[in-house]
Design an enzyme around this catalytic site. Structure first.
Site, short mmCIF file in Angstrom:
data_model
loop_
_atom_site.label_atom_id
_atom_site.label_comp_id
_atom_site.label_asym_id
_atom_site.label_seq_id
_atom_site.Cartn_x
_atom_site.Cartn_y
_atom_site.Cartn_z
N SER A 200 0.85 -1.20 0.00
CA SER A 200 0.00 0.00 0.00
C SER A 200 0.88 1.24 0.00
CB SER A 200 -0.87 0.02 1.26
OG SER A 200 -1.48 1.29 1.40
N TYR B 28 -2.79 -1.35 10.07
CA TYR B 28 -2.82 -1.66 8.64
C TYR B 28 -1.47 -1.31 7.98
CZ TYR B 28 -4.17 -1.16 3.68
OH TYR B 28 -4.23 -1.25 2.30
N1 LIG Z 1 -8.11 0.20 -2.95
C1 LIG Z 1 -7.05 0.88 -2.62
O1 LIG Z 1 -6.97 2.08 -2.82
C2 LIG Z 1 -5.86 0.18 -2.01
C3 LIG Z 1 -4.79 0.99 -1.63
C4 LIG Z 1 -3.68 0.39 -1.07
C5 LIG Z 1 -3.63 -0.98 -0.91
N2 LIG Z 1 -4.69 -1.75 -1.30
C6 LIG Z 1 -4.56 -3.20 -1.10
O2 LIG Z 1 -4.96 -3.89 -2.26
C7 LIG Z 1 -5.51 -5.16 -1.90
C8 LIG Z 1 -6.87 -5.32 -2.53
O3 LIG Z 1 -7.70 -4.29 -2.06
P1 LIG Z 1 -9.11 -3.91 -2.72
O4 LIG Z 1 -9.22 -2.44 -2.60
O5 LIG Z 1 -9.26 -4.59 -4.02
O6 LIG Z 1 -10.08 -4.55 -1.59
P2 LIG Z 1 -11.47 -5.33 -1.66
O7 LIG Z 1 -11.99 -5.29 -0.28
O8 LIG Z 1 -12.30 -4.81 -2.78
O9 LIG Z 1 -11.01 -6.83 -2.00
C9 LIG Z 1 -10.30 -7.62 -1.09
C10 LIG Z 1 -10.63 -9.07 -1.33
O10 LIG Z 1 -9.86 -9.85 -0.40
C11 LIG Z 1 -10.71 -10.85 0.15
N3 LIG Z 1 -10.23 -11.26 1.46
C12 LIG Z 1 -10.26 -10.57 2.62
N4 LIG Z 1 -9.78 -11.29 3.62
C13 LIG Z 1 -9.41 -12.49 3.10
C14 LIG Z 1 -8.86 -13.67 3.63
N5 LIG Z 1 -8.58 -13.77 4.94
N6 LIG Z 1 -8.60 -14.71 2.79
C15 LIG Z 1 -8.90 -14.62 1.49
N7 LIG Z 1 -9.45 -13.54 0.92
C16 LIG Z 1 -9.70 -12.49 1.72
C17 LIG Z 1 -12.08 -10.20 0.24
O11 LIG Z 1 -13.12 -11.16 0.33
C18 LIG Z 1 -12.12 -9.40 -1.07
O12 LIG Z 1 -12.65 -10.17 -2.13
C19 LIG Z 1 -5.54 -5.19 -0.37
O13 LIG Z 1 -4.41 -5.91 0.10
C20 LIG Z 1 -5.45 -3.73 0.01
O14 LIG Z 1 -4.87 -3.55 1.28
C21 LIG Z 1 -5.81 -1.20 -1.83
#
Ligand SMILES: NC(=O)c1ccc[n+]([C@@H]2O[C@H](COP(=O)([O-])OP(=O)(O)OC[C@H]3O[C@@H](n4cnc5c(N)ncnc54)[C@H](O)[C@@H]3O)[C@@H](O)[C@H]2O)c1
Length: 250
Positions: free
Chosen positions: A140, A153
């Site tokens: 992130s 986080y």
């Molecule tokens: N969206 C952003 O701006 C952003 C920014 C920085 C980092 N991220 C990182 O990107 C990644 C994806 O984020 P996103 O925004 O697509 O989130 P999201 O919540 O849309 O998707 C996350 C997915 O992970 C799955 N998940 C959660 N816990 C789990 C577990 N224990 N085992 C298996 N699957 C699990 C959820 O069911 C979901 O389908 C994450 O690691 C998040 O921290 C996102």
């Protein structure tokens, strides 16, 4: 490298993981869409199959080592050795530092940091055997900047950066690259949930106006970078932090 290449994407049922799963399937990988949410993973795998690609959903909680090992065994028996792993599954958190309980801390560490540890240990033997592998960890941009009320986080995501750099040194001689993409401000269900709860300090549109490229990130922006890091052409790139954030962090 073996002829048939299998990719595992954790958290593949939503947002960034969904886009990466669809892209890797399009790139020709037999793609295993792993998620805690089986229905979501199945809908992504079905979408890829409808486009004529190979993809299957697997229900796995990445924080459970036994479930990870069993899940990756199932992937192996469906598609063969796992040569690509994208550690994307993650959960977010927002709490004043002194209010973070042990239970909340432990859960976020279990999913965001132990999850990649378990998945990587389960997949790496296939890559070593093949003499080729690609690991991409989704960290992130908050690990670059820090983020108020997200000490738990951000600690996990910064941990993933160290994990990436150290593992790259160990696995480089075996033909395996390990990189991390720290996304920033990508329009996904996770981001919209934070917006709805008023945790962003403004709307998504407001933040888009402050972003140098003047838009929020799209999940496909992260998938494009992941696809490149996984490609043959990226074989000399390892241990790197490849920011995809519209210029918000450098
Ligand atoms: N969206 C952003 O701006 C952003 C920014 C920085 C980092 N991220 C990182 O990107 C990644 C994806 O984020 P996103 O925004 O697509 O989130 P999201 O919540 O849309 O998707 C996350 C997915 O992970 C799955 N998940 C959660 N816990 C789990 C577990 N224990 N085992 C298996 N699957 C699990 C959820 O069911 C979901 O389908 C994450 O690691 C998040 O921290 C996102």
């Amino acid at each position: 490298m073996t002829e048939r290449r299998t990719a595992v994407v954790t958290g593949g049922g939503s947002g960034i993981g969904r886009a990466i799963s669809l892209r890797l399937a399009e790139d020709g990988f037999a793609t295993a869409v792993l998620d805690l949410n089986e229905e979501a993973a199945e809908s992504v795998a079905a979408e890829a199959r409808q486009k004529g690609h190979e993809a299957t959903a697997f229900k796995v909680d990445v924080s459970d080592r036994a479930a990870v090992e069993a899940g990756l065994d199932q992937v192996r028996s469906t598609y063969g050795p796992i040569l690509v792993l994208v550690n994307n599954a993650g959960i977010t958190g927002f709490k004043e530092f002194m209010k973070i309980t042990d239970a909340v801390w432990d859960r976020i560490v279990a999913v965001n940091l132990s999850g990649p540890f378990y998945c990587t240990q389960a997949a790496v033997p296939d890559m070593i055997e093949a003499g080729w592998g690609r690991i991409v960890n989704i960290s992130s941009s908050s690990a670059q900047s820090g983020q108020q009320y997200m000490v738990h986080y951000v600690s996990t995501k910064a941990g993933l950066v160290g994990f990436t750099k150290s593992l790259a040194l160990e696995l480089g001689p075996k033909g395996i690259t390990v990189n991390t993409i720290p996304p920033g401000f990508v329009d996904t269900p996770m981001l919209r949930a934070s917006e709805e709860r008023g945790l962003l300090g403004g709307t998504v549109d407001h933040h888009a106006d402050l972003t140098p490229v003047r838009r929020p990130g799209r999940p496909e922006d992260i998938a494009n970078a992941a696809s490149f890091l996984i490609s043959e052409e990226a074989g000399y790139i390892t241990g790197q932090v490849i920011g995809v954030n519209g210029g918000r962090n450098t």
